[in-house]
Design a protein around this motif. Structure first.
Motif, PDB file in Angstrom:
ATOM      1  N   ALA A   3       0.848  -1.197   0.000  1.00 60.72           N
ATOM      2  CA  ALA A   3       0.000   0.000   0.000  1.00 60.72           C
ATOM      3  C   ALA A   3       0.883   1.246   0.000  1.00 60.72           C
ATOM      4  N   PHE A   4       0.458   2.256  -0.727  1.00 57.54           N
ATOM      5  CA  PHE A   4       1.106   3.561  -0.690  1.00 57.54           C
ATOM      6  C   PHE A   4       0.724   4.230   0.623  1.00 57.54           C
ATOM      7  N   SER A   5       1.695   4.667   1.395  1.00 56.33           N
ATOM      8  CA  SER A   5       1.421   5.343   2.675  1.00 56.33           C
ATOM      9  C   SER A   5       1.278   6.835   2.440  1.00 56.33           C
ATOM     10  N   TYR A   6       0.172   7.387   2.926  1.00 58.46           N
ATOM     11  CA  TYR A   6      -0.133   8.800   2.722  1.00 58.46           C
ATOM     12  C   TYR A   6      -0.376   9.434   4.077  1.00 58.46           C
ATOM     13  N   ASP A   7       0.549  10.276   4.518  1.00 54.50           N
ATOM     14  CA  ASP A   7       0.482  10.896   5.842  1.00 54.50           C
ATOM     15  C   ASP A   7      -0.237  12.240   5.738  1.00 54.50           C
ATOM     16  N   LEU A   8      -1.477  12.266   6.220  1.00 55.73           N
ATOM     17  CA  LEU A   8      -2.276  13.491   6.199  1.00 55.73           C
ATOM     18  C   LEU A   8      -2.541  13.998   7.619  1.00 55.73           C
ATOM     19  N   ILE A  33      -3.973   2.241  -0.866  1.00 52.01           N
ATOM     20  CA  ILE A  33      -3.422   3.423  -0.215  1.00 52.01           C
ATOM     21  C   ILE A  33      -3.773   3.350   1.270  1.00 52.01           C
ATOM     22  N   ARG A  34      -2.769   3.620   2.102  1.00 51.27           N
ATOM     23  CA  ARG A  34      -2.977   3.669   3.557  1.00 51.27           C
ATOM     24  C   ARG A  34      -2.895   5.136   3.959  1.00 51.27           C
ATOM     25  N   VAL A  35      -3.988   5.659   4.507  1.00 47.01           N
ATOM     26  CA  VAL A  35      -4.090   7.075   4.849  1.00 47.01           C
ATOM     27  C   VAL A  35      -4.070   7.236   6.367  1.00 47.01           C
ATOM     28  N   GLU A  36      -3.182   8.086   6.856  1.00 47.86           N
ATOM     29  CA  GLU A  36      -3.094   8.410   8.292  1.00 47.86           C
ATOM     30  C   GLU A  36      -3.642   9.816   8.505  1.00 47.86           C
ATOM     31  N   THR A  37      -4.581   9.959   9.439  1.00 48.23           N
ATOM     32  CA  THR A  37      -5.170  11.267   9.705  1.00 48.23           C
ATOM     33  C   THR A  37      -5.224  11.541  11.210  1.00 48.23           C
ATOM     34  N   THR A  38      -5.321  12.820  11.554  1.00 46.02           N
ATOM     35  CA  THR A  38      -5.571  13.218  12.943  1.00 46.02           C
ATOM     36  C   THR A  38      -6.884  13.988  13.053  1.00 46.02           C
ATOM     37  N   ASP A  39      -7.495  14.316  11.925  1.00 48.38           N
ATOM     38  CA  ASP A  39      -8.768  15.051  11.929  1.00 48.38           C
ATOM     39  C   ASP A  39      -9.876  14.131  12.443  1.00 48.38           C
ATOM     40  N   PRO A  40     -10.549  14.498  13.542  1.00 44.82           N
ATOM     41  CA  PRO A  40     -11.598  13.627  14.086  1.00 44.82           C
ATOM     42  C   PRO A  40     -12.734  13.365  13.088  1.00 44.82           C
ATOM     43  N   LEU A  41     -13.003  14.305  12.209  1.00 39.72           N
ATOM     44  CA  LEU A  41     -14.089  14.119  11.235  1.00 39.72           C
ATOM     45  C   LEU A  41     -13.728  13.131  10.135  1.00 39.72           C
ATOM     46  N   GLY A  54     -17.017   4.831  -4.818  1.00 42.35           N
ATOM     47  CA  GLY A  54     -16.935   3.426  -5.213  1.00 42.35           C
ATOM     48  C   GLY A  54     -15.640   2.718  -4.857  1.00 42.35           C
ATOM     49  N   HIS A  55     -14.833   3.313  -3.981  1.00 38.20           N
ATOM     50  CA  HIS A  55     -13.596   2.662  -3.543  1.00 38.20           C
ATOM     51  C   HIS A  55     -13.920   1.700  -2.395  1.00 38.20           C
ATOM     52  N   SER A  56     -13.069   0.686  -2.210  1.00 33.07           N
ATOM     53  CA  SER A  56     -13.271  -0.282  -1.128  1.00 33.07           C
ATOM     54  C   SER A  56     -12.493   0.157   0.101  1.00 33.07           C
ATOM     55  N   LEU A  57     -13.206   0.369   1.183  1.00 28.31           N
ATOM     56  CA  LEU A  57     -12.557   0.677   2.462  1.00 28.31           C
ATOM     57  C   LEU A  57     -12.283  -0.661   3.140  1.00 28.31           C
ATOM     58  N   LEU A  58     -11.029  -1.098   3.117  1.00 28.36           N
ATOM     59  CA  LEU A  58     -10.665  -2.428   3.597  1.00 28.36           C
ATOM     60  C   LEU A  58     -10.429  -2.467   5.099  1.00 28.36           C
ATOM     61  N   GLU A  59     -10.026  -1.328   5.660  1.00 30.06           N
ATOM     62  CA  GLU A  59      -9.682  -1.307   7.079  1.00 30.06           C
ATOM     63  C   GLU A  59      -9.803   0.108   7.629  1.00 30.06           C
ATOM     64  N   THR A  60     -10.354   0.212   8.815  1.00 28.39           N
ATOM     65  CA  THR A  60     -10.387   1.467   9.556  1.00 28.39           C
ATOM     66  C   THR A  60      -9.862   1.166  10.953  1.00 28.39           C
ATOM     67  N   VAL A  61      -8.828   1.884  11.354  1.00 32.84           N
ATOM     68  CA  VAL A  61      -8.228   1.676  12.670  1.00 32.84           C
ATOM     69  C   VAL A  61      -8.211   3.003  13.402  1.00 32.84           C
ATOM     70  N   PHE A  69      -6.678   4.411   7.558  1.00 32.18           N
ATOM     71  CA  PHE A  69      -7.594   3.775   6.615  1.00 32.18           C
ATOM     72  C   PHE A  69      -6.794   3.051   5.544  1.00 32.18           C
ATOM     73  N   LEU A  70      -7.273   1.876   5.146  1.00 31.84           N
ATOM     74  CA  LEU A  70      -6.696   1.156   4.019  1.00 31.84           C
ATOM     75  C   LEU A  70      -7.776   1.119   2.937  1.00 31.84           C
ATOM     76  N   ILE A  71      -7.461   1.686   1.780  1.00 37.47           N
ATOM     77  CA  ILE A  71      -8.434   1.855   0.698  1.00 37.47           C
ATOM     78  C   ILE A  71      -7.893   1.191  -0.567  1.00 37.47           C
ATOM     79  N   ARG A  72      -8.788   0.463  -1.256  1.00 41.07           N
ATOM     80  CA  ARG A  72      -8.452  -0.081  -2.579  1.00 41.07           C
ATOM     81  C   ARG A  72      -9.195   0.742  -3.614  1.00 41.07           C
ATOM     82  N   LYS A  73      -8.443   1.274  -4.579  1.00 40.78           N
ATOM     83  CA  LYS A  73      -9.058   2.090  -5.620  1.00 40.78           C
ATOM     84  C   LYS A  73      -9.962   1.237  -6.509  1.00 40.78           C
ATOM     85  N   ARG A  74     -11.124   1.785  -6.858  1.00 41.06           N
ATOM     86  CA  ARG A  74     -12.064   1.064  -7.720  1.00 41.06           C
ATOM     87  C   ARG A  74     -11.512   0.874  -9.108  1.00 41.06           C
TER      88      ARG A  74
END
Length: 74
Positions: A3-8, A33-41, A54-61, A69-74
């Motif tokens: 997964a591409f790591s994306y630090d947001l 793509i693995r997205v890291e966030t600190t925004d509560p929303l 239409g993307h697949s949300l594979l994991e939310t931690v 979040f781990l997302i697979r592009k549609r």
């Protein structure tokens, strides 16, 4: 497939969704793509974005400082 790591971390709504959308648009179908966030929303916004686009949300931690979040592009 790695997964591409994306630090947001540190970005506020709506930037995590906007930047994730932009990054996914440049990736190939099926890419991860693995997205890291600190925004509560982001816990609400990212799953909603994935469903709408239409993307697949594979994991939310829930992390110590936000979400991952781990997302697979549609």
């Amino acid at each position: 497939m790695d997964a591409f790591s994306y630090d947001l971390r540190g970005l506020k709504c709506p930037l995590p969704v906007l930047k994730t959308r932009r990054k996914l648009s440049s990736m190939t179908s099926g890419a991860l793509i693995r997205v890291e966030t600190t925004d509560p929303l982001a816990g609400i916004d990212i799953p909603h974005f994935c469903k709408e686009d239409g993307h697949s949300l594979l994991e939310t931690v829930k992390t110590e400082t936000g979400h991952r979040f781990l997302i697979r592009k549609r």
